[in-house]
Design a protein around this motif. Structure first.
Motif, PDB file in Angstrom:
ATOM      1  N   LYS A 598      -2.215  11.003  15.146  1.00 49.18           N
ATOM      2  CA  LYS A 598      -2.029  11.070  13.699  1.00 49.18           C
ATOM      3  C   LYS A 598      -0.979  12.108  13.312  1.00 49.18           C
ATOM      4  CE  LYS A 598      -6.614   9.391  12.370  1.00 49.18           C
ATOM      5  NZ  LYS A 598      -7.874   9.693  11.637  1.00 49.18           N
ATOM      6  N   THR A 599      -0.964  13.226  14.022  1.00 49.78           N
ATOM      7  CA  THR A 599       0.060  14.254  13.768  1.00 49.78           C
ATOM      8  C   THR A 599       1.451  13.691  14.045  1.00 49.78           C
ATOM      9  OG1 THR A 599      -1.488  16.007  14.358  1.00 49.78           O
ATOM     10  CG2 THR A 599       0.868  16.545  14.427  1.00 49.78           C
ATOM     11  N   ILE A 600       1.572  12.978  15.183  1.00 48.00           N
ATOM     12  CA  ILE A 600       2.850  12.368  15.535  1.00 48.00           C
ATOM     13  C   ILE A 600       3.238  11.331  14.481  1.00 48.00           C
ATOM     14  CG2 ILE A 600       4.057  11.004  17.286  1.00 48.00           C
ATOM     15  CD1 ILE A 600       2.105  12.235  19.362  1.00 48.00           C
ATOM     16  N   ARG A 601       2.260  10.532  14.050  1.00 50.73           N
ATOM     17  CA  ARG A 601       2.533   9.503  13.039  1.00 50.73           C
ATOM     18  C   ARG A 601       3.012  10.120  11.721  1.00 50.73           C
ATOM     19  NH1 ARG A 601      -2.628   7.110  10.362  1.00 50.73           N
ATOM     20  NH2 ARG A 601      -2.501   9.261   9.581  1.00 50.73           N
ATOM     21  N   GLY A 695       0.763   3.538  19.840  1.00 48.42           N
ATOM     22  CA  GLY A 695       0.752   2.876  18.539  1.00 48.42           C
ATOM     23  C   GLY A 695       0.543   3.874  17.406  1.00 48.42           C
ATOM     24  N   LEU A 696       1.451   3.867  16.405  1.00 49.49           N
ATOM     25  CA  LEU A 696       1.340   4.760  15.244  1.00 49.49           C
ATOM     26  C   LEU A 696       1.012   3.971  13.978  1.00 49.49           C
ATOM     27  CD1 LEU A 696       4.398   7.129  15.924  1.00 49.49           C
ATOM     28  CD2 LEU A 696       2.006   7.472  16.570  1.00 49.49           C
ATOM     29  N   VAL A 697       1.813   2.963  13.670  1.00 50.15           N
ATOM     30  CA  VAL A 697       1.547   2.062  12.548  1.00 50.15           C
ATOM     31  C   VAL A 697       1.660   0.644  13.100  1.00 50.15           C
ATOM     32  CG1 VAL A 697       2.259   1.277  10.271  1.00 50.15           C
ATOM     33  CG2 VAL A 697       2.471   3.702  10.871  1.00 50.15           C
ATOM     34  N   VAL A 698       0.518  -0.037  13.229  1.00 53.12           N
ATOM     35  CA  VAL A 698       0.495  -1.352  13.869  1.00 53.12           C
ATOM     36  C   VAL A 698      -0.244  -2.337  12.966  1.00 53.12           C
ATOM     37  CG1 VAL A 698      -0.165  -2.672  15.908  1.00 53.12           C
ATOM     38  CG2 VAL A 698       0.480  -0.263  16.146  1.00 53.12           C
ATOM     39  N   PRO A 699       0.454  -3.353  12.472  1.00 51.71           N
ATOM     40  CA  PRO A 699      -0.243  -4.399  11.699  1.00 51.71           C
ATOM     41  C   PRO A 699      -1.312  -5.070  12.554  1.00 51.71           C
ATOM     42  CG  PRO A 699       2.137  -4.570  11.442  1.00 51.71           C
ATOM     43  CD  PRO A 699       1.905  -3.577  12.537  1.00 51.71           C
ATOM     44  N   LYS A 700      -2.312  -5.603  11.894  1.00 50.32           N
ATOM     45  CA  LYS A 700      -3.434  -6.189  12.629  1.00 50.32           C
ATOM     46  C   LYS A 700      -3.031  -7.419  13.420  1.00 50.32           C
ATOM     47  CE  LYS A 700      -7.112  -4.459   9.625  1.00 50.32           C
ATOM     48  NZ  LYS A 700      -8.269  -4.811   8.757  1.00 50.32           N
ATOM     49  N   ARG A 701      -2.094  -8.182  12.924  1.00 50.67           N
ATOM     50  CA  ARG A 701      -1.679  -9.396  13.625  1.00 50.67           C
ATOM     51  C   ARG A 701      -0.157  -9.543  13.566  1.00 50.67           C
ATOM     52  NH1 ARG A 701      -6.194 -10.979  10.867  1.00 50.67           N
ATOM     53  NH2 ARG A 701      -4.920 -11.659   9.104  1.00 50.67           N
ATOM     54  N   LEU A 737       5.768  -3.008   8.438  1.00 49.45           N
ATOM     55  CA  LEU A 737       6.426  -2.210   9.479  1.00 49.45           C
ATOM     56  C   LEU A 737       5.540  -2.033  10.709  1.00 49.45           C
ATOM     57  CD1 LEU A 737       8.687  -0.033  10.288  1.00 49.45           C
ATOM     58  CD2 LEU A 737       7.128   1.627   9.239  1.00 49.45           C
ATOM     59  N   ARG A 738       6.168  -2.045  11.874  1.00 53.58           N
ATOM     60  CA  ARG A 738       5.509  -1.622  13.113  1.00 53.58           C
ATOM     61  C   ARG A 738       6.215  -0.365  13.599  1.00 53.58           C
ATOM     62  NH1 ARG A 738       7.476  -2.501  18.836  1.00 53.58           N
ATOM     63  NH2 ARG A 738       8.655  -0.817  17.848  1.00 53.58           N
ATOM     64  N   LEU A 739       5.437   0.715  13.830  1.00 54.06           N
ATOM     65  CA  LEU A 739       5.997   2.002  14.268  1.00 54.06           C
ATOM     66  C   LEU A 739       5.249   2.460  15.512  1.00 54.06           C
ATOM     67  CD1 LEU A 739       7.888   4.452  13.695  1.00 54.06           C
ATOM     68  CD2 LEU A 739       6.003   5.428  12.337  1.00 54.06           C
ATOM     69  N   ILE A 740       5.999   2.731  16.609  1.00 57.04           N
ATOM     70  CA  ILE A 740       5.384   3.236  17.843  1.00 57.04           C
ATOM     71  C   ILE A 740       6.172   4.443  18.336  1.00 57.04           C
ATOM     72  CG2 ILE A 740       4.502   0.963  18.524  1.00 57.04           C
ATOM     73  CD1 ILE A 740       6.779   0.826  20.590  1.00 57.04           C
ATOM     74  N   PHE A 741       5.549   5.201  19.245  1.00 60.13           N
ATOM     75  CA  PHE A 741       6.175   6.366  19.872  1.00 60.13           C
ATOM     76  C   PHE A 741       6.387   6.028  21.338  1.00 60.13           C
ATOM     77  CE2 PHE A 741       5.701  11.039  21.234  1.00 60.13           C
ATOM     78  CZ  PHE A 741       7.031  11.307  20.956  1.00 60.13           C
ATOM     79  N   ILE A 742       7.643   6.072  21.801  1.00 56.87           N
ATOM     80  CA  ILE A 742       8.000   5.706  23.178  1.00 56.87           C
ATOM     81  C   ILE A 742       8.215   6.984  23.984  1.00 56.87           C
ATOM     82  CG2 ILE A 742       9.693   4.566  24.662  1.00 56.87           C
ATOM     83  CD1 ILE A 742      10.255   2.633  22.385  1.00 56.87           C
TER      84      ILE A 742
END
Length: 761
Positions: A598-601, A695-701, A737-742
């Motif tokens: 959550k901090t990273i997000r 996964g930081l912000v991931v839509p359900k589908r 939006l889809r947001l991830i940390f790589i």
């Protein structure tokens, strides 16, 4: 035993063989034989007539001498039967010692196989079939001293030096150096023709595509002007005279090949051992199987592969014909001597012989002396350049290599230089310039070659490669268009022209050039990058024959498998598409990421809110459609201070994990993907890393990722781990939006030494 020289046998007189019986023993025997017969009261007389018949008495000294020197049986014969002729024994011993000495001194001329007048280890290799027999009469005459005295003689007996990393760095990984110098024995294995007429070797084209520049290259100055052909600015390179190269790993023994991921093109190192990894049941992210996302199974393409067997046979026949043509070209003797050079041919041959024996310093002195006496001799200047080239490799010196580059130019500029010498000198000059990273200078040299030999298509192909190495795709494209205008079937030009078209995103246009170029089988076309780009282009137009070409690339040794197609690999690393945290050994990093997600997000969203322009669009032409932005915190093991100012907590967290921040072959970045985005199937460049997705912000589908034939979905606060050297593909079909940390990490089987010494990607 006396050690004898390699160059013939000394004329000194042979040592006289020592008699088997010493002089003292012989004197004792004579004295004994001269004494009168013993009296009848002696033990010998009491023994019977046998003793009386000899008429002599023998002392204890005589018995000891005879027993020690001739043995028990011979002493009995000597004493009782008087049958040994000492003079005959001594004469035979002298004859045997003389003959044995001749054997040791190499006088078995009947077994002289290399024509040097003696029998030695080289002759034994020939007789055992380990070496080809050479013509007679080329060896040094008996008793003739070595050319350079004792000091050079000692050096000539040292084992040949292995190919250095200095030379290997400039060559394509799949090939040996085309300019490798012959060892000392090569001078005796070559045909009985003039040493000065030999070209060092047939000079091959440079790396066919822009290759990764290793750390030991001295970078070209991109802002510099094109240099004059006659010389280069010595200040532009390392003036210390020492090359800094990557040391070979001492910890790279592969214990098991069960997960072998070799690549003929870019195999770099091997890990020392496989750490034990505890298996863990798959948990966390949801896994789904997709019938439409992945490519067809390789087995389903068997018909295509079978159908292509005849095509591959035809390709093999073409390659065989091309190899025969190339062999014929090699047999043609290059003419390096002009009329004036022929008058000093003996001196040139002597200097060249020193160079071919690996005596670079002595050869350089000899050629320098010839240049001083005959400054207009192109062959002397060319020999001087070659000797400097050899010495630069031996000393690993940029300064000496720079001198060689200048000397090659001097030789080619002389008015009476033969065409063959001009060609050889300028081609080698261009190669050494490319090795030093002086691409502009190499282009200037190759342009000169193309002007001098306008009908030589091969030289123009080399010029096109030089433009590619310089990053000038437009210049390269123009050159290859000129080549294909006069030689439309040239396979080398076709694959390079197809590569350029694909880099311009002219996908459909690039396919026939790449395909026909590979099918030609011409030298320089069997390169993993061409199979890679042809397959990628076919995938993008929906042609499933892409996997046939990937399979061919795998069979040729360019890819570890049809799925794993990275080109910068360390051999022997465990290869699997999906990993669990326990398998990686990086459980603490995974826990820290998931605990602080959550901090990273929040920091990532704050960066996007302040300035979404800081998310740079993906620039590798991997998207079919949509928007995909990235915000990089670490690149090639280097921290971006400016980026971390906007995400201080995230960067502070990551700094505790050097397996991520120190990964020179990876990145740490935020990845934002907008709805309607599709990323083409692709592979990463190396098998040296694993990739974590948090996964930081991931839509359900609607958001999913496929790696090989397995498809998964992200979850907020959970980490996915996969090996991106395997084919993977991404869809973002959600409405938001889809947001991830790589986070890229070193492959867990890489040793600390490898992590330190591997070059950055």
């Amino acid at each position: 035993m006396q050690r004898h020289r390699h160059y013939g046998v000394s004329d000194a007189p042979e040592e006289r063989a020592e008699p088997i019986v010493s002089e003292e023993a012989r004197d004792g025997l004579r004295e004994t034989e001269a004494k009168p017969p013993p009296s009848s009261g002696s033990k010998k007389a009491a023994g019977g007539d046998a003793g009386a018949g000899t008429g002599g008495k023998y002392s204890a000294f005589t018995w000891l001498a005879v027993l020690a020197l001739l043995g028990v049986w011979s002493s009995v014969a000597v004493v009782y039967f008087d049958i040994v002729d000492y003079d005959s024994v001594i004469a035979r011993a002298q004859e045997f010692r003389s003959n044995f000495s001749q054997v040791l001194q190499g006088k078995l001329r009947a077994y002289d196989a290399d024509g040097d007048g003696d029998f030695d280890a080289e002759d034994a290799k020939v007789l055992l079939g380990l070496k080809e027999r050479t013509s007679r009469g080329r060896g040094r005459g008996r008793g003739q001293p070595p050319e350079d005295g004792p000091a050079e003689l000692a050096r000539s007996q040292e084992p040949a030096e292995e190919e250095s990393a200095y030379r290997r760095a400039a060559q394509p990984p799949e090939e040996e150096s085309a300019e490798e110098r012959p060892a000392a024995s090569a001078a005796e294995n070559s045909p009985a023709t003039s040493e000065a007429d030999d070209v060092d070797s047939e000079i091959q084209a440079a790396v066919p595509l822009p290759a990764f520049v290793e750390d030991d290259f001295v970078a070209d100055d991109p802002g510099g002007d094109t240099e004059h052909l006659g010389g280069e600015d010595a200040d532009a390179i390392d003036t210390s005279g020492v090359l800094v190269v990557e040391a070979s790993s001492q910890e790279t023994v592969v214990e098991s090949a069960k997960d072998l991921t070799s690549s003929k093109l870019t195999q770099e190192e091997e890990p020392s051992a496989e750490p034990s990894a505890e298996a863990e049941p798959q948990s966390g992210p949801v896994e789904a199987q997709s019938d439409t996302a992945g490519p067809p199974a390789v087995d389903s393409a068997k018909d295509d592969v079978t159908h292509s067997k005849s095509t591959r046979e035809q390709e093999a026949a073409k390659r065989t014909a091309a190899d025969k043509t190339k062999d014929k070209a090699k047999k043609k003797k290059a003419k390096l001597l002009n009329k004036s050079d022929k008058s000093i041919k003996a001196e040139l041959d002597a200097a060249e012989k020193l160079r071919k024996k690996g005596k670079a310093e002595a050869a350089l002195r000899a050629f320098e002396a010839l240049v001083r006496r005959h400054p207009e001799s192109p062959r002397a200047h060319y020999g001087k350049a070659q000797a400097e080239d050899d010495l630069a490799e031996k000393q690993r010196s940029n300064d000496m290599l720079q001198k060689a580059i200048g000397s090659y130019g001097d030789a080619a500029e002389l008015p009476d230089a033969t065409p063959d010498l001009v060609r050889a000198a300028l081609k080698r000059r261009a190669e050494r310039q490319q090795f030093l990273g002086r691409m502009r200078g190499a282009v200037a040299t190759l342009e000169r070659l193309a002007q001098v030999f306008p009908e030589d298509v091969g030289l123009k192909n080399d010029l096109g490669v030089a433009y590619l190495l310089l990053g000038d795709n437009k210049g390269a494209k123009k050159v290859y268009e000129e080549v294909l205008a006069v030689a439309p079937g040239d396979g080398f030009a076709k694959v390079h022209y197809g590569f350029i078209l694909k880099s311009e995103n002219k996908i459909a246009e690039s396919i026939p050039f790449l395909k026909e170029g590979l099918e030609s089988g011409e030298p320089g076309t069997d390169d993993g990058r061409f199979y890679f780009h042809l397959g990628d282009a076919l995938q993008r137009v929906g042609d499933q024959s892409a996997y046939h070409w990937y399979q061919v690339g795998h069979e040729r040794g360019h890819f570890a498998s049809v799925w794993q197609r990275s080109l910068y690999n360390v051999d022997g690393l465990k290869a699997q598409p999906w990993w669990t945290p326990n398998e990686t050994g990086y459980t603490e990093l995974v826990k820290a990421l998931e605990k602080n997600w959550k901090t990273i997000r929040d920091e990532a969203l704050a960066v996007m809110d302040r300035n979404t322009g800081q998310f740079v669009p993906e620039e590798e032409n991997l998207r079919e459609k949509g928007e995909w932005g990235q915000y990089t915190l670490w690149q090639q093991g280097k921290k971006s201070a400016a980026s971390c100012q906007a995400a201080p907590k995230t960067c502070s967290l990551l700094e505790r994990f050097p397996e991520a921040t120190g990964c020179k072959r990876g990145q740490i970045k935020l990845s934002a993907m907008q709805p309607g985005t599709h990323v083409w199937p692709h592979t990463g460049p190396t098998n040296c890393r694993l990739r974590m997705h948090l996964g930081l912000v991931v839509p359900k589908r609607g958001c999913r990722i496929r790696c090989t034939d397995r498809t998964r979905e992200w979850e907020e606060g959970k980490v996915l781990i996969f090996d991106d050297s395997f084919e993977h593909e991404v869809w973002q079909d959600a409405a938001t939006l889809r947001l991830i940390f790589i986070v890229d990490v070193w492959h867990p089987q890489l040793t600390a030494y490898q992590r330190q010494t591997l070059s950055a990607i």
